[in-house]
Design an enzyme around this catalytic site. Sequence first.
Site, PDB file in Angstrom:
ATOM      1  N   THR A  51       0.913  -0.721   0.236  1.00  0.00           N
ATOM      2  CA  THR A  51      -0.136  -0.126  -0.208  1.00  0.00           C
ATOM      3  C   THR A  51       1.025   1.209   0.084  1.00  0.00           C
ATOM      4  O   THR A  51       1.212   1.657  -1.091  1.00  0.00           O
ATOM      5  CB  THR A  51      -1.114  -0.534   1.454  1.00  0.00           C
ATOM      6  OG1 THR A  51      -0.246   0.076   2.557  1.00  0.00           O
ATOM      7  CG2 THR A  51      -2.346  -1.141   1.455  1.00  0.00           C
ATOM      8  N   LYS A  77       4.463  -6.660   3.542  1.00  0.00           N
ATOM      9  CA  LYS A  77       4.232  -5.458   3.447  1.00  0.00           C
ATOM     10  C   LYS A  77       4.456  -4.629   4.997  1.00  0.00           C
ATOM     11  O   LYS A  77       3.037  -5.022   5.646  1.00  0.00           O
ATOM     12  CB  LYS A  77       3.280  -4.993   2.382  1.00  0.00           C
ATOM     13  CG  LYS A  77       1.608  -5.109   3.078  1.00  0.00           C
ATOM     14  CD  LYS A  77       0.791  -4.512   3.990  1.00  0.00           C
ATOM     15  CE  LYS A  77       0.412  -3.512   3.197  1.00  0.00           C
ATOM     16  NZ  LYS A  77      -0.204  -2.735   4.520  1.00  0.00           N
ATOM     17  N   THR A  87       0.528  -3.091  10.937  1.00  0.00           N
ATOM     18  CA  THR A  87      -0.636  -3.060   9.236  1.00  0.00           C
ATOM     19  C   THR A  87       0.389  -3.754   8.444  1.00  0.00           C
ATOM     20  O   THR A  87       0.756  -3.642   7.963  1.00  0.00           O
ATOM     21  CB  THR A  87      -1.384  -1.881   8.947  1.00  0.00           C
ATOM     22  OG1 THR A  87      -1.919  -2.253   7.625  1.00  0.00           O
ATOM     23  CG2 THR A  87       0.387  -0.835   8.664  1.00  0.00           C
ATOM     24  N   GLU A  89       6.775   4.842   6.283  1.00  0.00           N
ATOM     25  CA  GLU A  89       6.107   6.041   6.090  1.00  0.00           C
ATOM     26  C   GLU A  89       6.105   7.844   5.973  1.00  0.00           C
ATOM     27  O   GLU A  89       6.183   8.650   6.918  1.00  0.00           O
ATOM     28  CB  GLU A  89       4.426   6.661   6.646  1.00  0.00           C
ATOM     29  CG  GLU A  89       3.335   4.804   5.908  1.00  0.00           C
ATOM     30  CD  GLU A  89       2.072   5.457   6.939  1.00  0.00           C
ATOM     31  OE1 GLU A  89       1.267   4.518   5.872  1.00  0.00           O
ATOM     32  OE2 GLU A  89       1.262   5.686   7.360  1.00  0.00           O
ATOM     33  N   ASN A 125      -0.260  10.110   5.956  1.00  0.00           N
ATOM     34  CA  ASN A 125      -1.884   9.961   6.784  1.00  0.00           C
ATOM     35  C   ASN A 125      -2.557  11.051   6.916  1.00  0.00           C
ATOM     36  O   ASN A 125      -3.559  10.718   7.088  1.00  0.00           O
ATOM     37  CB  ASN A 125      -1.553   9.541   8.427  1.00  0.00           C
ATOM     38  CG  ASN A 125      -0.602   8.161   8.413  1.00  0.00           C
ATOM     39  OD1 ASN A 125      -1.142   7.029   8.010  1.00  0.00           O
ATOM     40  ND2 ASN A 125       0.909   8.323   8.690  1.00  0.00           N
ATOM     41  N   THR A 160      -7.670  11.144   0.875  1.00  0.00           N
ATOM     42  CA  THR A 160      -8.511  11.676   0.070  1.00  0.00           C
ATOM     43  C   THR A 160      -7.498  12.113  -0.984  1.00  0.00           C
ATOM     44  O   THR A 160      -7.382  13.115  -1.443  1.00  0.00           O
ATOM     45  CB  THR A 160      -9.066  13.224   1.128  1.00  0.00           C
ATOM     46  OG1 THR A 160      -7.497  13.386   1.862  1.00  0.00           O
ATOM     47  CG2 THR A 160     -10.323  12.802   2.045  1.00  0.00           C
TER      48      THR A 160
END
Length: 415
Positions: A166, A192, A203, A288, A410, A415
């Site tokens: 992702t 992942k 996650t 991230e 995040n 969006t």
Amino acid sequence: MKARPASYRWVPEHAHVAPAADAALPAGFRCAGVSGGIKPNGDKDVAILVCDAAEAVSAARFTRSSVIAAPVQVTQQRTRLDGLRAVVANSGNANAATGNRGLDEAARMQGAASMVGGVPTDAVAVASTGVIGVQLDGNKVVQALVGAREELRADGVDDFTDAISTTDAFRKTVAFDVALSGGTVRLTAQAKGAGMIQPGFATMLCFAQTDAVLSAETADLLLGVCVKRSFERISVDGQLSTNDTAILMASGASGIEVAPQSEDELRFGEALDAALRTLALDMAADGEGAERLGRVVVRCDDAEEAEIVARAVANSPLVKTALFGQDPNWGRIAQAVGAALPGRAPLDFDIAIEGVPVAKGGQAARFDEEALIEAVGGDQVEYVIELGEERTAETEVFFSDFGYEYVRINAEYTT
């Protein structure tokens, strides 16, 4: 893509474990990754892994969250966890908090993968990752799997890994050749994970394969031990996911047996530990937008207390932003330790950063500030905290820094 770290100083090296010349799966395995239209950008998002050995054995571990995703429920309730022969996974949608329809879609994925892989339905594990609370369109997964049938191959690892990713900035894969008494076996793994990461899993999805002959009991023992030293030792943001899944599958195609309580079991366990520990550190290093990786080691008189302190430091936004800014501000570490152990004032503690003692007996120590600033400028930084008198209990947690990119990713996730 972000560059993957060349190596990690905290992964033990062993003479009998060597990086494989290629990333191909062990004998008896095939995989593929294709686009099913779940991700709006058209990237690969449906993956399938198949073991052709009828007598394959497996072991699995899952999230401990009470909000458990549909694919995890289906895998736990409708499969033989010690005899899995296929995994079907999608990215772009977690299929979590989706009610009965979500369970139906996960079951459809399982059935379609059973037909494509030519294995029994109860030998198919299901996994998903992505946005929570959005219904998954199972038709897209089923159609993609039909197309994936012709793509299944031993060297399809890159496509498979891309399809389970992702927000990952780089592929997380390992491939080892492991020398045992009866010959050499292959061990590979793909994972992942970059955000919503907290000890007690992450996650994350991780799938490991070997052509060694393992009993179901040995597979379960080794996976459990290695998960505790890898995926349960990392934190990016202190958030526990709904979908965590780790699966080890053994085809036995090499004919080389790993006997219980043998030297070979120890050797194979060390290889699996190195593989999963590398992938876990990949997740924390990815983080991230992360730029630096930290390791906090806590030694004290009580194992539970050590765990509480280590997690408090690893999850502290102040410590994590200091790591990002290459700031050796040990006061932030002291603050996190004190907050984790209320009612213990005055607390006696020692802190060292990259081997430099910065606090002794609960107060500042004399140290070379310039040398310390240089030491924390690297991309892997170690913090050691010692409490109490005996200091016989020890634990570790790996964590990423907090930077600008984490907030952006995040804040804009849906969006």
